[in-house]
Design an enzyme around this catalytic site. Structure first.
Site, PDB file in Angstrom:
ATOM      1  N   TRP A  59      -5.744   3.570  -4.000  1.00  0.00           N
ATOM      2  CA  TRP A  59      -6.518   2.451  -3.434  1.00  0.00           C
ATOM      3  C   TRP A  59      -5.868   1.930  -2.137  1.00  0.00           C
ATOM      4  O   TRP A  59      -4.649   1.818  -2.080  1.00  0.00           O
ATOM      5  CB  TRP A  59      -6.634   1.301  -4.445  1.00  0.00           C
ATOM      6  CG  TRP A  59      -7.399   0.122  -3.925  1.00  0.00           C
ATOM      7  CD1 TRP A  59      -8.653   0.121  -3.396  1.00  0.00           C
ATOM      8  CD2 TRP A  59      -6.937  -1.233  -3.869  1.00  0.00           C
ATOM      9  NE1 TRP A  59      -9.010  -1.158  -3.027  1.00  0.00           N
ATOM     10  CE2 TRP A  59      -7.982  -2.002  -3.298  1.00  0.00           C
ATOM     11  CE3 TRP A  59      -5.754  -1.877  -4.246  1.00  0.00           C
ATOM     12  CZ2 TRP A  59      -7.878  -3.386  -3.102  1.00  0.00           C
ATOM     13  CZ3 TRP A  59      -5.645  -3.250  -4.050  1.00  0.00           C
ATOM     14  CH2 TRP A  59      -6.704  -3.987  -3.488  1.00  0.00           C
TER      15      TRP A  59
ATOM     16  N   ASP B 131      -4.570   8.226  -9.983  1.00  0.00           N
ATOM     17  CA  ASP B 131      -5.761   7.390 -10.136  1.00  0.00           C
ATOM     18  C   ASP B 131      -6.559   7.310  -8.824  1.00  0.00           C
ATOM     19  O   ASP B 131      -5.985   7.191  -7.747  1.00  0.00           O
ATOM     20  CB  ASP B 131      -5.321   5.976 -10.543  1.00  0.00           C
ATOM     21  CG  ASP B 131      -6.497   5.085 -10.869  1.00  0.00           C
ATOM     22  OD1 ASP B 131      -7.258   5.428 -11.795  1.00  0.00           O
ATOM     23  OD2 ASP B 131      -6.667   4.040 -10.204  1.00  0.00           O
TER      24      ASP B 131
ATOM     25  N   TYR C  27     -13.260   4.033  -3.385  1.00  0.00           N
ATOM     26  CA  TYR C  27     -12.110   3.894  -2.492  1.00  0.00           C
ATOM     27  C   TYR C  27     -12.399   4.614  -1.170  1.00  0.00           C
ATOM     28  O   TYR C  27     -12.670   5.815  -1.154  1.00  0.00           O
ATOM     29  CB  TYR C  27     -10.830   4.465  -3.124  1.00  0.00           C
ATOM     30  CG  TYR C  27     -10.321   3.704  -4.340  1.00  0.00           C
ATOM     31  CD1 TYR C  27     -10.847   2.466  -4.713  1.00  0.00           C
ATOM     32  CD2 TYR C  27      -9.304   4.229  -5.129  1.00  0.00           C
ATOM     33  CE1 TYR C  27     -10.381   1.781  -5.829  1.00  0.00           C
ATOM     34  CE2 TYR C  27      -8.822   3.547  -6.247  1.00  0.00           C
ATOM     35  CZ  TYR C  27      -9.366   2.326  -6.585  1.00  0.00           C
ATOM     36  OH  TYR C  27      -8.900   1.663  -7.702  1.00  0.00           O
TER      37      TYR C  27
ATOM     38  N   SER D 206     -12.635  -0.949 -16.820  1.00  0.00           N
ATOM     39  CA  SER D 206     -11.726  -1.684 -15.942  1.00  0.00           C
ATOM     40  C   SER D 206     -12.261  -3.095 -15.754  1.00  0.00           C
ATOM     41  O   SER D 206     -13.393  -3.270 -15.300  1.00  0.00           O
ATOM     42  CB  SER D 206     -11.596  -0.987 -14.587  1.00  0.00           C
ATOM     43  OG  SER D 206     -10.689  -1.683 -13.771  1.00  0.00           O
TER      44      SER D 206
ATOM     45  N   LEU E 157       2.646  -4.740  -8.071  1.00  0.00           N
ATOM     46  CA  LEU E 157       3.447  -5.530  -7.125  1.00  0.00           C
ATOM     47  C   LEU E 157       2.573  -6.545  -6.388  1.00  0.00           C
ATOM     48  O   LEU E 157       2.930  -7.036  -5.317  1.00  0.00           O
ATOM     49  CB  LEU E 157       4.158  -4.592  -6.126  1.00  0.00           C
ATOM     50  CG  LEU E 157       5.160  -3.625  -6.784  1.00  0.00           C
ATOM     51  CD1 LEU E 157       5.739  -2.656  -5.748  1.00  0.00           C
ATOM     52  CD2 LEU E 157       6.293  -4.388  -7.476  1.00  0.00           C
ATOM     53  N   ALA E 158       1.410  -6.861  -6.982  1.00  0.00           N
ATOM     54  CA  ALA E 158       0.482  -7.831  -6.377  1.00  0.00           C
ATOM     55  C   ALA E 158       0.227  -7.498  -4.903  1.00  0.00           C
ATOM     56  O   ALA E 158       0.376  -8.348  -4.017  1.00  0.00           O
ATOM     57  CB  ALA E 158       0.996  -9.257  -6.544  1.00  0.00           C
TER      58      ALA E 158
ATOM     59  N   ARG F 169       0.030  -3.862   4.136  1.00  0.00           N
ATOM     60  CA  ARG F 169      -1.344  -4.060   3.668  1.00  0.00           C
ATOM     61  C   ARG F 169      -1.928  -5.363   4.202  1.00  0.00           C
ATOM     62  O   ARG F 169      -3.097  -5.433   4.572  1.00  0.00           O
ATOM     63  CB  ARG F 169      -1.378  -4.038   2.131  1.00  0.00           C
ATOM     64  CG  ARG F 169      -2.776  -4.147   1.567  1.00  0.00           C
ATOM     65  CD  ARG F 169      -2.798  -3.997   0.061  1.00  0.00           C
ATOM     66  NE  ARG F 169      -2.449  -2.642  -0.367  1.00  0.00           N
ATOM     67  CZ  ARG F 169      -2.451  -2.226  -1.632  1.00  0.00           C
ATOM     68  NH1 ARG F 169      -2.819  -3.060  -2.588  1.00  0.00           N
ATOM     69  NH2 ARG F 169      -2.112  -0.994  -1.941  1.00  0.00           N
TER      70      ARG F 169
ATOM     71  N   GLU G 163      11.607   4.939  -3.960  1.00  0.00           N
ATOM     72  CA  GLU G 163      12.199   3.678  -4.441  1.00  0.00           C
ATOM     73  C   GLU G 163      11.547   3.245  -5.763  1.00  0.00           C
ATOM     74  O   GLU G 163      12.236   2.909  -6.731  1.00  0.00           O
ATOM     75  CB  GLU G 163      11.996   2.589  -3.368  1.00  0.00           C
ATOM     76  CG  GLU G 163      12.557   1.241  -3.774  1.00  0.00           C
ATOM     77  CD  GLU G 163      12.386   0.172  -2.693  1.00  0.00           C
ATOM     78  OE1 GLU G 163      11.931   0.479  -1.564  1.00  0.00           O
ATOM     79  OE2 GLU G 163      12.713  -0.991  -2.997  1.00  0.00           O
TER      80      GLU G 163
HETATM   81  N1  LIG Z   1      -9.254  -0.901 -11.430  1.00  0.00           N
HETATM   82  C1  LIG Z   1      -9.168  -1.672 -10.393  1.00  0.00           C
HETATM   83  O1  LIG Z   1     -10.009  -2.541 -10.160  1.00  0.00           O
HETATM   84  C2  LIG Z   1      -8.015  -1.496  -9.436  1.00  0.00           C
HETATM   85  C3  LIG Z   1      -7.777  -2.456  -8.439  1.00  0.00           C
HETATM   86  C4  LIG Z   1      -6.679  -2.251  -7.607  1.00  0.00           C
HETATM   87  C5  LIG Z   1      -5.864  -1.150  -7.763  1.00  0.00           C
HETATM   88  N2  LIG Z   1      -6.140  -0.225  -8.734  1.00  0.00           N
HETATM   89  C6  LIG Z   1      -5.288   0.977  -8.924  1.00  0.00           C
HETATM   90  O2  LIG Z   1      -3.929   0.613  -9.008  1.00  0.00           O
HETATM   91  C7  LIG Z   1      -3.197   1.294  -7.995  1.00  0.00           C
HETATM   92  C8  LIG Z   1      -2.029   0.450  -7.549  1.00  0.00           C
HETATM   93  O3  LIG Z   1      -2.521  -0.796  -7.020  1.00  0.00           O
HETATM   94  P1  LIG Z   1      -1.866  -1.392  -5.707  1.00  0.00           P
HETATM   95  O4  LIG Z   1      -1.842  -0.363  -4.637  1.00  0.00           O
HETATM   96  O5  LIG Z   1      -2.521  -2.681  -5.452  1.00  0.00           O
HETATM   97  O6  LIG Z   1      -0.354  -1.590  -6.242  1.00  0.00           O
HETATM   98  P2  LIG Z   1       0.770  -2.593  -5.769  1.00  0.00           P
HETATM   99  O7  LIG Z   1       2.054  -2.030  -6.288  1.00  0.00           O
HETATM  100  O8  LIG Z   1       0.460  -3.983  -6.168  1.00  0.00           O
HETATM  101  O9  LIG Z   1       0.745  -2.537  -4.174  1.00  0.00           O
HETATM  102  C9  LIG Z   1       1.065  -1.337  -3.522  1.00  0.00           C
HETATM  103  C10 LIG Z   1       1.365  -1.608  -2.049  1.00  0.00           C
HETATM  104  O10 LIG Z   1       2.543  -2.426  -1.939  1.00  0.00           O
HETATM  105  C11 LIG Z   1       3.370  -1.931  -0.892  1.00  0.00           C
HETATM  106  N3  LIG Z   1       4.575  -1.347  -1.527  1.00  0.00           N
HETATM  107  C12 LIG Z   1       4.650  -0.600  -2.664  1.00  0.00           C
HETATM  108  N4  LIG Z   1       5.927  -0.249  -2.916  1.00  0.00           N
HETATM  109  C13 LIG Z   1       6.668  -0.796  -1.945  1.00  0.00           C
HETATM  110  C14 LIG Z   1       8.050  -0.777  -1.671  1.00  0.00           C
HETATM  111  N5  LIG Z   1       8.909  -0.153  -2.462  1.00  0.00           N
HETATM  112  N6  LIG Z   1       8.503  -1.447  -0.569  1.00  0.00           N
HETATM  113  C15 LIG Z   1       7.641  -2.105   0.257  1.00  0.00           C
HETATM  114  N7  LIG Z   1       6.313  -2.151   0.047  1.00  0.00           N
HETATM  115  C16 LIG Z   1       5.825  -1.493  -1.037  1.00  0.00           C
HETATM  116  C17 LIG Z   1       2.561  -0.837  -0.178  1.00  0.00           C
HETATM  117  O11 LIG Z   1       1.701  -1.441   0.791  1.00  0.00           O
HETATM  118  P3  LIG Z   1       2.048  -1.519   2.369  1.00  0.00           P
HETATM  119  O12 LIG Z   1       3.193  -0.592   2.669  1.00  0.00           O
HETATM  120  O13 LIG Z   1       0.797  -1.118   3.055  1.00  0.00           O
HETATM  121  O14 LIG Z   1       2.381  -2.952   2.615  1.00  0.00           O
HETATM  122  C18 LIG Z   1       1.691  -0.330  -1.312  1.00  0.00           C
HETATM  123  O15 LIG Z   1       0.547   0.358  -0.884  1.00  0.00           O
HETATM  124  C19 LIG Z   1      -4.235   1.588  -6.915  1.00  0.00           C
HETATM  125  O16 LIG Z   1      -3.878   2.641  -6.064  1.00  0.00           O
HETATM  126  C20 LIG Z   1      -5.432   1.947  -7.758  1.00  0.00           C
HETATM  127  O17 LIG Z   1      -5.309   3.271  -8.216  1.00  0.00           O
HETATM  128  C21 LIG Z   1      -7.192  -0.398  -9.558  1.00  0.00           C
END
Ligand SMILES: NC(=O)c1ccc[n+]([C@@H]2O[C@H](COP(=O)([O-])OP(=O)(O)OC[C@H]3O[C@@H](n4cnc5c(N)ncnc54)[C@H](OP(=O)(O)O)[C@@H]3O)[C@@H](O)[C@H]2O)c1
Length: 327
Positions: free
Chosen positions: A21, A49, A54, A154, A212-213, A230, A295
């Site tokens: 996503w 996923d 997306y 979901s 990680l919100a 993001r 990481e």
């Molecule tokens: N079912 C649903 O409605 C739904 C909704 C949302 C997500 N999802 C699923 O859940 C997955 C994960 O969600 P999410 O992407 O929102 O997860 P998240 O862990 O909350 O955010 C991920 C984002 O945080 C930043 N990040 C992650 N690790 C980092 C690190 N070690 N250091 C610095 N920045 C870091 C990156 O963004 P930047 O580098 O761009 O800042 C990364 O793309 C999605 O890909 C999707 O498959 C499902």
């Protein structure tokens, strides 16, 4: 990497998985996506996923091309997609789980992913206008035709999930087996208050999202919105307010001494906290670059260090009410 049963099914998923996503297509091309998927796979991830909506279908195309390049044995990994929002504007094509849309939709996803079947289809949101039985029957057919292995929900309410399970049981149809709920240090309430009964009594799985919100819990927003994050992306203005909320940022900052004591980073602490919940089947991680994947995958090593005392200290920072604590 540990592997957990996906609910009551016989299939096991890596406790950390990887989703596309926001990132695939808009932040990562096929080469970058393959690099990140490869890093995750090498760390033991076996679940990837995705969703039809997306990047309007482009995220599936990127993942499909990356999978083709990577050439992994199909049995060694699971791929999911999701339906509800749709990618066309037709009256029967958006915000729906009607039979026609689901049955047509899966063929489009398989084509974009270049796969014969997906392992999991999620109903991305509940559809208040289509009878749940119609959706259950369509998903049952898709599974019977060999186009998917399992299906799940979901952000459905516990009542809607139980209704789908009971319809399937009564009619001898394939039941949904897992929910995909949001779950992180800021958003744990629904998981604890509403869903635990479904996990406990029905053995429903949970593949949790945004651990990680959206990056807030990494601490990277403490000095404003960094370039390339993001929060700086076009079209994600709705996220900015949350990512720069001072009250939330103060809580993230208060986690830092705990991370230091444990010898880990804030992203690893945030992910490890999700892993501690026994009702979580897999934590779906997200990343925009490969260094983040390296990481984040180390969170598995941090989780055992989260003792009850540490968890209590974290609860105090987030001022968690008794009814929101996981038991
Ligand atoms: N079912 C649903 O409605 C739904 C909704 C949302 C997500 N999802 C699923 O859940 C997955 C994960 O969600 P999410 O992407 O929102 O997860 P998240 O862990 O909350 O955010 C991920 C984002 O945080 C930043 N990040 C992650 N690790 C980092 C690190 N070690 N250091 C610095 N920045 C870091 C990156 O963004 P930047 O580098 O761009 O800042 C990364 O793309 C999605 O890909 C999707 O498959 C499902």
């Amino acid at each position: 990497m540990e592997y957990r049963h996906l609910g009551k099914t016989g299939v096991r998923v890596s406790e950390l998985s990887f989703g596309s996503w926001v990132t695939f297509y808009d932040q990562a091309d096929v080469k970058a996506a393959a690099k990140m998927m490869s890093a995750a796979y090498d760390a033991g991830v076996n679940f990837f996923d995705n969703a039809e909506a997306y990047a309007g279908g482009k995220s599936e195309e990127v993942m499909g091309a990356a999978l083709k390049q990577l050439g992994w044995r199909r049995s060694s990994y699971l791929v999911s997609t999701k339906f509800y929002w749709g990618i066309q504007d037709g009256v029967n094509e958006k915000n729906t789980l009607n039979r026609k849309r689901l049955i047509e939709g899966i063929d489009g996803s398989l084509e974009r992913l270049q796969l014969d079947f997906v392992d999991l289809i999620y109903c991305h949101r509940p559809d208040k206008t289509t009878p749940i039985e119609e959706t259950v029957r369509a998903l049952h057919n898709i599974i019977e035709w060999g186009k998917a292995m399992y299906w799940g929900t979901s952000e459905w309410s516990a009542a809607e999930i139980v209704s789908a399970i009971e319809i399937a049981e009564r009619r001898h149809l394939h039941k949904p087996i897992t929910e995909q709920p949001v779950y992180n240090l800021f958003e744990r309430h629904r998981f604890a208050r509403e869903y635990q009964r479904v996990y406990k009594e029905y053995g429903y799985g949970s593949t949790t999202w945004s651990p990680l919100a959206s990056g807030l819990l990494t601490g990277k927003y403490s000095q404003g919105i960094p370039e390339g994050s993001r929060g700086a992306l076009k079209g994600y203005d709705w996220l900015k307010e949350e990512l720069t909320d001072n009250e939330k940022l103060a809580k993230v900052q208060a986690l830092e001494p705990i991370a230091q004591e444990l010898g880990c980073t804030l992203p690893q602490l945030g992910l490890a906290w999700c892993l501690k919940n026994p009702y979580v089947s897999t934590v779906i991680t997200g990343a925009s670059r490969v260094e983040q994947v390296h990481e984040n995958m180390k969170a598995s090593e941090v989780a055992p260090k989260l003792t009850p005392e540490i968890l209590e200290r974290i609860d105090l920072i987030f001022a968690v009410k008794k009814e929101d604590q996981d038991d």
